[in-house]
Design a protein around this motif. Sequence first.
Motif, PDB file in Angstrom:
ATOM      1  N   GLN A  47       2.268   6.497  -7.063  1.00  0.00           N
ATOM      2  CA  GLN A  47       1.257   7.474  -7.499  1.00  0.00           C
ATOM      3  C   GLN A  47       1.764   8.901  -7.283  1.00  0.00           C
ATOM      4  O   GLN A  47       1.619   9.762  -8.141  1.00  0.00           O
ATOM      5  CB  GLN A  47      -0.039   7.235  -6.706  1.00  0.00           C
ATOM      6  CG  GLN A  47      -1.227   7.993  -7.264  1.00  0.00           C
ATOM      7  CD  GLN A  47      -2.518   7.567  -6.578  1.00  0.00           C
ATOM      8  OE1 GLN A  47      -2.505   6.856  -5.575  1.00  0.00           O
ATOM      9  NE2 GLN A  47      -3.639   8.018  -7.106  1.00  0.00           N
ATOM     10  N   GLU A  48       2.398   9.105  -6.141  1.00  0.00           N
ATOM     11  CA  GLU A  48       2.904  10.437  -5.795  1.00  0.00           C
ATOM     12  C   GLU A  48       3.962  10.925  -6.785  1.00  0.00           C
ATOM     13  O   GLU A  48       3.991  12.093  -7.163  1.00  0.00           O
ATOM     14  CB  GLU A  48       3.498  10.383  -4.386  1.00  0.00           C
ATOM     15  CG  GLU A  48       3.820  11.724  -3.793  1.00  0.00           C
ATOM     16  CD  GLU A  48       4.458  11.575  -2.413  1.00  0.00           C
ATOM     17  OE1 GLU A  48       5.357  12.367  -2.107  1.00  0.00           O
ATOM     18  OE2 GLU A  48       4.062  10.671  -1.648  1.00  0.00           O
ATOM     19  N   ALA A  85       1.305   4.019  -3.033  1.00  0.00           N
ATOM     20  CA  ALA A  85       1.092   5.453  -2.783  1.00  0.00           C
ATOM     21  C   ALA A  85       2.295   6.263  -3.268  1.00  0.00           C
ATOM     22  O   ALA A  85       2.138   7.347  -3.862  1.00  0.00           O
ATOM     23  CB  ALA A  85       0.851   5.696  -1.304  1.00  0.00           C
ATOM     24  N   GLN A  97       0.842  -1.216   0.000  1.00  0.00           N
ATOM     25  CA  GLN A  97       0.000   0.000   0.000  1.00  0.00           C
ATOM     26  C   GLN A  97       0.872   1.260   0.000  1.00  0.00           C
ATOM     27  O   GLN A  97       0.598   2.229  -0.711  1.00  0.00           O
ATOM     28  CB  GLN A  97      -0.924   0.009   1.226  1.00  0.00           C
ATOM     29  CG  GLN A  97      -1.916  -1.146   1.293  1.00  0.00           C
ATOM     30  CD  GLN A  97      -1.332  -2.431   1.882  1.00  0.00           C
ATOM     31  OE1 GLN A  97      -0.125  -2.547   2.081  1.00  0.00           O
ATOM     32  NE2 GLN A  97      -2.195  -3.407   2.148  1.00  0.00           N
ATOM     33  N   ALA A  98       1.926   1.246   0.823  1.00  0.00           N
ATOM     34  CA  ALA A  98       2.804   2.419   0.929  1.00  0.00           C
ATOM     35  C   ALA A  98       3.595   2.619  -0.358  1.00  0.00           C
ATOM     36  O   ALA A  98       3.864   3.753  -0.765  1.00  0.00           O
ATOM     37  CB  ALA A  98       3.757   2.244   2.111  1.00  0.00           C
TER      38      ALA A  98
END
Length: 274
Positions: A239-240, A236, A232-233
Amino acid sequence: MMTLVEALQQFPVKSVEINGRKQSYREAGTGEQYLVLLHGISSGAGSWVNQLQDLSRHFHIIAWDAPGYGSSDALTTKKPNAEDYAQRLVDLFECLQIKKAILVGHSLGALQASAFAQHYPDYVETLIIANVAQGYQRYPTEQQAEVYNKRPKMLAELGNRGLAQSRGPHLTYLKHPQTLELIEQVMQNLNVDGFTQASYLLAHDEIRNYLTDLVVPCVVVAGLCDSITPPQAIAALAQEIQCQNYIEISEAGHLSYVDQPELFNDIIVSAQQH
C-alpha cells in the motif's frame, strides 16, 4: 514419483567467473524470455526446484546462489548493502547475455531484487517480490546487532544439519516430509561468510530505499500463514509503495513458492502476459 531432492539432480550447479569471483547458479529451459530467481537468507538456488521443473517450458530460468552461498564466492565487502548484491547480479546478467528478465526475489532476495530493479531497470521486465524481508535499517542499534548475530551464531553452534532441523519447519506451513528434506538439503550449502554478509544486509539496509521511485511493473506476494514475514506487514508495504498487484497465497508459509508452487508459478506466468 521423484522427491524434490531427486528432481533437483536434473539441474546441476553451474558457475561462471566474474571479475575473478566465482558465481554459481542452476539453469532450466531455453528461449529468449528469461526468469531470474533470488532466494532468501537461509536458502539457496536449489529451493526453486518446483519452478525450475514446471516453468522451464515458459522461460529460460536462472536461479542464483547468492554471493557466499553454495559455491558462489562471497562479496569483497564485510558490510554490504543491497546495491552490492545488485552489482554482482548485473555482472551475471552481462556474463550470461541476459537482456531482460522477470525478476523474482524471495525474502532477503526481495531486498536484493528491489535494488537491482531501481539501479538497472532496463534489465527488468517485471519485479516480483515475495514474503518480503524489509530490513532493519530504521530499527534501534541493539535490534540491528541482534539480527546481525542471530543466524551466523546458530549456524556456528548447530552446524548445517542442526540449523536445518531447527529452522526448517518454521519456513513451511504444510511441513510435507519432502519439503523438509529439500530445505535440509539446500541448507547444507550455507557458508558462514555468506550467511554473515547476508545478515549484515538484513540488519542494516531497508527495502524502502529501493522501491520509492520504481519505474518497472511490480507484484508483491505474501503467504497468509507466514510467521516470519507476516502478510499484514507486506500488505502495508504494498500500500505504501502504491503497488496495485498485491497477491496473497493461502496455506503458504514463508517459503510460499515451495508450499504452493502451482499458485506461485501462475503468478509468474501471468506477469509475463501483462
